[in-house]
Design a protein around this motif. Structure first.
Motif, mmCIF file in Angstrom:
data_model
loop_
_atom_site.group_PDB
_atom_site.id
_atom_site.type_symbol
_atom_site.label_atom_id
_atom_site.label_comp_id
_atom_site.label_asym_id
_atom_site.label_seq_id
_atom_site.Cartn_x
_atom_site.Cartn_y
_atom_site.Cartn_z
ATOM 1 N N ALA A 200 7.242 -22.295 -2.191
ATOM 2 C CA ALA A 200 7.289 -21.463 -2.556
ATOM 3 C C ALA A 200 5.815 -20.936 -3.280
ATOM 4 O O ALA A 200 5.714 -21.577 -4.103
ATOM 5 N N GLU A 201 5.580 -19.290 -2.677
ATOM 6 C CA GLU A 201 4.741 -18.199 -3.289
ATOM 7 C C GLU A 201 4.772 -17.654 -3.721
ATOM 8 O O GLU A 201 6.000 -16.965 -3.444
ATOM 9 N N LEU A 202 4.211 -16.607 -3.780
ATOM 10 C CA LEU A 202 3.781 -14.724 -4.131
ATOM 11 C C LEU A 202 2.905 -14.751 -3.822
ATOM 12 O O LEU A 202 1.741 -15.399 -3.167
ATOM 13 N N GLY A 203 3.061 -13.656 -2.496
ATOM 14 C CA GLY A 203 2.150 -13.040 -2.110
ATOM 15 C C GLY A 203 1.428 -11.817 -2.109
ATOM 16 O O GLY A 203 2.903 -10.964 -2.729
ATOM 17 N N PHE A 204 0.633 -11.579 -1.737
ATOM 18 C CA PHE A 204 -0.122 -10.129 -2.583
ATOM 19 C C PHE A 204 -0.375 -9.456 -0.744
ATOM 20 O O PHE A 204 -1.180 -9.895 -0.647
ATOM 21 N N VAL A 205 -0.250 -8.008 -1.077
ATOM 22 C CA VAL A 205 0.016 -7.209 0.673
ATOM 23 C C VAL A 205 -0.922 -5.884 0.004
ATOM 24 O O VAL A 205 -1.219 -5.428 -1.219
ATOM 25 N N ILE A 206 -2.159 -6.055 1.384
ATOM 26 C CA ILE A 206 -3.675 -5.483 0.406
ATOM 27 C C ILE A 206 -3.080 -3.564 0.955
ATOM 28 O O ILE A 206 -2.326 -4.055 2.175
#
Length: 415
Positions: A200-206
């Motif tokens: 379970a993670e957080l992702g970041f969109v460029i």
């Protein structure tokens, strides 16, 4: 025309307005935002809109690009490429319009649309930003050695993933096959993974990219990162264990990574910014801000992991050691470029308590301490298992901002 009713306590209020890509029986893929239980077609909402069409009668700064045709595209990439000034202008305008009467043709019940992968992912990098996760993994695999490797508190460790296997929530996950090498043995076997896991993670969109050779500083995060998603980085621990002697993850990770369909704008997460745990030793200068008094910030995001409908973990992203801005700064520290749609993730978001461990490797201590799921003693995933990760964060004035969920069901390995 009608006013969109937002259920009391909904994490999808006007303070959120996450972006996604959807389709209906009568439309192809297009960009929408979610308000309550309604998905708003932005191409329809903003059709005919132009600079000056605002309640205050003034033109708003839009970065020199007010092209609303980008919302009829099958991904968010064309809109994201327009840059942060445009993101802010659209957010203001959409907030204005959704506070009043909205054309019925632009509105679709969320349970009547099909969600698609929101961005075309060019590169995927996954970090290892939780000290609790890294320490637990170190104790599991190196019980007689220090839990953290010597470099861990000096740089955000990461591996480069496979962008082509990033899939949207709801996509079934086929159990991967590969080489399995039992500990203490030098001869592997080939077959389906027997220790299939989640992360379970957080992702970041460029949103806005950078040039090859340039570095992105920690103070420049908001100029490049559009928003955040939930990530489940499915992991075949037996494949990963054998292939990571000595290099990093490859086939143990590259078969599938699931993301939530809604991209929560970083502008909606301002109230969720919190101080990180103390970073000792002090990071090198490129991982520190240039402004006086700069402090690394994390995100106060509460995650929930459900396994076959039973909650097995409640990780907290505020426990992460490295900040999202530091992850981006390290990703580009060698001059590596970033592009619109690129995705980078935090790695497993584990906390200090057992109930906050965000993968089964930690929860079951590599299978030696089974947990009870719906009355059964379980370790790793079986065919037919379904995992769902939810998350919310603090919003303004006591509200909550929702990410929705990322879900996947395990299918048997193919011949």
């Amino acid at each position: 025309m009608s006013v969109i009713e937002v259920p009391a306590g909904s994490p999808f209020g006007l303070e959120n307005l996450p972006y996604g890509v959807f389709s209906t029986a009568g439309t192809g893929q297009r960009v929408g935002v979610r308000l309550g239980d309604t998905v708003i077609d932005l191409a329809a909402l903003l059709s005919g809109d132009a600079p000056g069409d605002h309640e205050d009668g003034e033109d708003h700064e839009d970065g020199g690009n007010s092209d609303n045709s980008v919302f009829a595209a099958p991904t968010l990439n064309p809109f994201l490429a327009q840059g942060p000034a445009r993101w802010a202008a659209v957010r203001r305008r959409v907030s204005e319009l959704l506070a009043g009467d909205v054309p019925d043709a632009a509105c679709h019940p969320v349970d009547e649309v099909t969600a698609h992968l929101p961005v075309r992912v060019g590169d995927f990098v996954d970090f290892y930003a939780s000290e609790h996760h890294a320490s637990n993994v170190g104790q599991i695999f190196r019980p007689s050695a220090p839990p953290l490797m010597p470099n861990w508190k000096h740089l955000p460790v990461a591996y480069h993933g496979r962008a082509g296997t990033v899939v949207v929530s709801g996509t079934d996950i086929v159990r991967p096959r590969g080489q399995r090498g039992p500990r203490g043995e030098d001869t592997p076997a080939y077959g389906p993974s027997l220790r299939l896991d989640i992360e379970a993670e957080l992702g970041f969109v460029i949103g806005a990219g950078s040039r090859l050779g340039d570095r992105v500083g920690v103070d420049e995060f908001d100029e490049h990162v559009f928003g955040a998603v939930l990530v489940n980085d499915w992991s075949a621990r037996d494949l990963q264990d054998w292939e990571s002697r000595p290099l990093g993850p490859h086939q143990g990770k590259s078969f599938a990574t699931s993301v939530s369909p809604w991209v929560v704008p970083m502008a909606a997460l301002r109230a969720a910014r919190v101080p990180l745990p103390a970073q000792v030793p002090e990071p090198l200068p490129y991982l520190r801000g240039r402004a006086a008094g700069w402090e690394p910030w994390g995100l106060d995001v509460d995650l929930v992991v459900d396994w076959n409908g039973a909650t097995v973990s409640r990780p907290a992203a505020r426990e992460l050691y490295w900040s999202p801005a530091q992850l981006l700064a390290h990703l580009t520290a060698n001059g590596a470029s970033i592009r619109t749609g690129d995705l980078f993730a935090s790695g497993t978001v584990s906390g200090p308590e057992r109930g906050q461990r965000a993968c089964l490797l930690e929860l079951t201590w590599n299978g030696t301490e089974p947990i009870t799921v719906n009355g059964e003693r379980r370790t790793f995933l079986l065919d037919g298992d379904r995992v769902t990760i939810y998350a919310t964060a603090p919003g303004p004035d006591g509200t909550r901002v929702g990410f929705g969920d990322v879900t996947g069901t395990i299918l048997p390995a193919r011949p």
